[in-house]
Design an enzyme around this catalytic site. Sequence first.
Site, PDB file in Angstrom:
ATOM      1  N   ASP A  51       0.843  -1.201   0.000  1.00 14.56           N
ATOM      2  CA  ASP A  51       0.000   0.000   0.000  1.00 14.56           C
ATOM      3  C   ASP A  51       0.878   1.250   0.000  1.00 14.56           C
ATOM      4  O   ASP A  51       1.529   1.556   0.996  1.00 14.56           O
ATOM      5  CB  ASP A  51      -0.892   0.005   1.248  1.00 14.56           C
ATOM      6  CG  ASP A  51      -1.815   1.222   1.259  1.00 14.56           C
ATOM      7  OD1 ASP A  51      -2.906   1.129   0.677  1.00 14.56           O
ATOM      8  OD2 ASP A  51      -1.433   2.274   1.829  1.00 14.56           O
ATOM      9  N   TYR A  56       3.363   9.677  -0.439  1.00 12.74           N
ATOM     10  CA  TYR A  56       4.461   9.084   0.339  1.00 12.74           C
ATOM     11  C   TYR A  56       5.823   9.273  -0.340  1.00 12.74           C
ATOM     12  O   TYR A  56       6.861   9.002   0.244  1.00 12.74           O
ATOM     13  CB  TYR A  56       4.232   7.571   0.570  1.00 12.74           C
ATOM     14  CG  TYR A  56       2.909   7.215   1.208  1.00 12.74           C
ATOM     15  CD1 TYR A  56       2.086   8.168   1.796  1.00 12.74           C
ATOM     16  CD2 TYR A  56       2.463   5.883   1.227  1.00 12.74           C
ATOM     17  CE1 TYR A  56       0.863   7.824   2.361  1.00 12.74           C
ATOM     18  CE2 TYR A  56       1.253   5.544   1.799  1.00 12.74           C
ATOM     19  CZ  TYR A  56       0.452   6.521   2.355  1.00 12.74           C
ATOM     20  OH  TYR A  56      -0.758   6.161   2.920  1.00 12.74           O
ATOM     21  N   LYS A  81      -2.671   6.038  -4.350  1.00 14.05           N
ATOM     22  CA  LYS A  81      -3.769   6.962  -4.016  1.00 14.05           C
ATOM     23  C   LYS A  81      -3.543   8.330  -4.654  1.00 14.05           C
ATOM     24  O   LYS A  81      -2.402   8.783  -4.800  1.00 14.05           O
ATOM     25  CB  LYS A  81      -3.867   7.132  -2.498  1.00 14.05           C
ATOM     26  CG  LYS A  81      -3.787   5.826  -1.731  1.00 14.05           C
ATOM     27  CD  LYS A  81      -4.006   5.983  -0.247  1.00 14.05           C
ATOM     28  CE  LYS A  81      -3.655   4.707   0.497  1.00 14.05           C
ATOM     29  NZ  LYS A  81      -2.241   4.554   0.854  1.00 14.05           N
ATOM     30  N   HIS A 114      -7.608   9.748  -1.989  1.00 14.48           N
ATOM     31  CA  HIS A 114      -6.933   9.654  -0.681  1.00 14.48           C
ATOM     32  C   HIS A 114      -7.771  10.239   0.463  1.00 14.48           C
ATOM     33  O   HIS A 114      -7.795   9.700   1.572  1.00 14.48           O
ATOM     34  CB  HIS A 114      -5.570  10.354  -0.784  1.00 14.48           C
ATOM     35  CG  HIS A 114      -4.536   9.840   0.166  1.00 14.48           C
ATOM     36  ND1 HIS A 114      -3.226   9.715  -0.167  1.00 14.48           N
ATOM     37  CD2 HIS A 114      -4.621   9.426   1.448  1.00 14.48           C
ATOM     38  CE1 HIS A 114      -2.544   9.241   0.867  1.00 14.48           C
ATOM     39  NE2 HIS A 114      -3.363   9.073   1.862  1.00 14.48           N
TER      40      HIS A 114
HETATM   41  P1  NDP Z   1       0.798   1.306  11.853  1.00 15.90           P
HETATM   42  O1  NDP Z   1      -0.366   1.216  12.752  1.00 15.90           O
HETATM   43  O2  NDP Z   1       0.986   0.247  10.806  1.00 15.90           O
HETATM   44  O3  NDP Z   1       2.089   1.407  12.771  1.00 15.90           O
HETATM   45  C1  NDP Z   1       3.362   1.587  12.234  1.00 15.90           C
HETATM   46  C2  NDP Z   1       4.335   1.811  13.387  1.00 15.90           C
HETATM   47  O4  NDP Z   1       4.433   0.644  14.186  1.00 15.90           O
HETATM   48  C3  NDP Z   1       5.712   2.150  12.892  1.00 15.90           C
HETATM   49  O5  NDP Z   1       6.262   3.102  13.772  1.00 15.90           O
HETATM   50  C4  NDP Z   1       6.465   0.819  13.002  1.00 15.90           C
HETATM   51  O6  NDP Z   1       7.833   1.083  13.210  1.00 15.90           O
HETATM   52  C5  NDP Z   1       5.799   0.193  14.213  1.00 15.90           C
HETATM   53  N1  NDP Z   1       5.751  -1.282  14.169  1.00 15.90           N
HETATM   54  C6  NDP Z   1       5.332  -2.058  13.164  1.00 15.90           C
HETATM   55  N2  NDP Z   1       5.420  -3.374  13.478  1.00 15.90           N
HETATM   56  C7  NDP Z   1       5.918  -3.416  14.740  1.00 15.90           C
HETATM   57  C8  NDP Z   1       6.266  -4.478  15.597  1.00 15.90           C
HETATM   58  N3  NDP Z   1       6.083  -5.757  15.252  1.00 15.90           N
HETATM   59  N4  NDP Z   1       6.764  -4.159  16.826  1.00 15.90           N
HETATM   60  C9  NDP Z   1       6.927  -2.862  17.197  1.00 15.90           C
HETATM   61  N5  NDP Z   1       6.630  -1.818  16.419  1.00 15.90           N
HETATM   62  C10 NDP Z   1       6.118  -2.085  15.183  1.00 15.90           C
HETATM   63  O7  NDP Z   1       0.753   2.773  11.197  1.00 15.90           O
HETATM   64  P2  NDP Z   1       0.765   3.455   9.774  1.00 15.90           P
HETATM   65  O8  NDP Z   1       0.309   4.821  10.037  1.00 15.90           O
HETATM   66  O9  NDP Z   1       2.037   3.267   9.058  1.00 15.90           O
HETATM   67  O10 NDP Z   1      -0.405   2.688   8.941  1.00 15.90           O
HETATM   68  C11 NDP Z   1      -0.173   1.567   8.126  1.00 15.90           C
HETATM   69  C12 NDP Z   1      -0.297   1.916   6.650  1.00 15.90           C
HETATM   70  O11 NDP Z   1      -1.587   2.469   6.361  1.00 15.90           O
HETATM   71  C13 NDP Z   1       0.642   3.041   6.177  1.00 15.90           C
HETATM   72  O12 NDP Z   1       1.977   2.641   6.087  1.00 15.90           O
HETATM   73  C14 NDP Z   1      -0.014   3.421   4.875  1.00 15.90           C
HETATM   74  O13 NDP Z   1       0.292   2.493   3.856  1.00 15.90           O
HETATM   75  C15 NDP Z   1      -1.492   3.380   5.262  1.00 15.90           C
HETATM   76  N6  NDP Z   1      -1.984   4.719   5.699  1.00 15.90           N
HETATM   77  C16 NDP Z   1      -3.002   5.271   4.959  1.00 15.90           C
HETATM   78  C17 NDP Z   1      -3.524   6.510   5.298  1.00 15.90           C
HETATM   79  C18 NDP Z   1      -4.625   7.082   4.492  1.00 15.90           C
HETATM   80  O14 NDP Z   1      -4.957   8.267   4.694  1.00 15.90           O
HETATM   81  N7  NDP Z   1      -5.234   6.337   3.596  1.00 15.90           N
HETATM   82  C19 NDP Z   1      -3.004   7.283   6.448  1.00 15.90           C
HETATM   83  C20 NDP Z   1      -1.968   6.593   7.189  1.00 15.90           C
HETATM   84  C21 NDP Z   1      -1.510   5.355   6.816  1.00 15.90           C
HETATM   85  P3  NDP Z   1       9.038   0.475  12.273  1.00 15.90           P
HETATM   86  O15 NDP Z   1       8.755   0.838  10.850  1.00 15.90           O
HETATM   87  O16 NDP Z   1      10.252   1.162  12.828  1.00 15.90           O
HETATM   88  O17 NDP Z   1       9.050  -0.996  12.510  1.00 15.90           O
END
Ligand code: NDP
Length: 282
Positions: A51, A56, A81, A114
């Site tokens: 995604d 991004y 998006k 988006h």
């Molecule tokens: P998430 O809820 O997926 O959380 C991501 C965070 O959790 C990062 O800081 C990551 O750090 C950490 N993390 C992931 N796995 C673990 C683990 N096993 N243990 C500990 N920490 C962990 O948040 P996002 O906001 O990134 O949402 C996911 C996806 O949704 C986005 O990447 C994007 O593709 C989409 N999105 C869409 C939006 C929209 O408006 N349509 C808005 C926001 C997001 P690290 O990378 O350091 O592991």
Amino acid sequence: MLDYMDINSTVGFTNGVEIPRLGLGVFKSQPGEETETAVRWALEAGYRHVDTAAFYRNEVDVGRAVNAGIVPREDVFVTSKLWPDDFGYDAALRAFDATLRELGLPVLDLYLLHWPRKGMVADSWKALETIYKEGRVRAIGVSNFEPHHIDELMETVEVPPVINQVELSPYLPQMAVREYCRDHGIVVEAWSPLSKGAVLNDPVINEIARRHGKTAVQVTVRWHMQHDIVVIPKSVKRERIVANADVFDFTLSDSEMAEIDGLDRGEDGRTGPHPDTIDFWD
Ligand code: NDP
């Protein structure tokens, strides 16, 4: 109970296209090596869904990984998006061309509006319908749409949206959006499913995780799946990318699902903006 699921399990859209239930999110994955490597690790770990978004600034890196030959291109589901700055019929067509160019793909799997930028949704959606009819995208949908936004869109659509990607987590279970989407045949997809990592410290989720010998993140990913919600946790760390997909060897019981459902914090559970008040492109 969906205990037959594996990493290849999909949910079908109303147009017959299938989306893998689990994907890798890449928001805030740095453009360049960080994103390309994360997507490569995900593909090696069995993920078949990524995604991204023009916003991004890492579509080119996603494309490099997807086109690297780790798995056949047709086995990977790629979402991007349209950012609201590019809303409007002509601007949307141009933005989509740029997205395909960046990704290095002739056809995209899923393209989303988006955010519901006020007054500009209908024309932008027409552009998505055009590229869909041309066969340059396999499915079109929306993101951050409240039921009233979809109602409004439905008044003018020829091709209805197949999916709505919204912020959703145990703290923000989005019951109204889920009910609306179920009634209209729209798949629900969760962004920030881990509440940006906050579930790691949740005592209820950790206790359930302990019982299953899993982590709080794995329990949370599994909770989404058992609710039929497509889930796209983000990580740029290999061991986390692998672990976040290791969710197919246990099942949450009905009472465990209900316990997690009980963590609803209402609007306090939101980590991002509310779709009705966000206005940073105006
Ligand atoms: P998430 O809820 O997926 O959380 C991501 C965070 O959790 C990062 O800081 C990551 O750090 C950490 N993390 C992931 N796995 C673990 C683990 N096993 N243990 C500990 N920490 C962990 O948040 P996002 O906001 O990134 O949402 C996911 C996806 O949704 C986005 O990447 C994007 O593709 C989409 N999105 C869409 C939006 C929209 O408006 N349509 C808005 C926001 C997001 P690290 O990378 O350091 O592991």
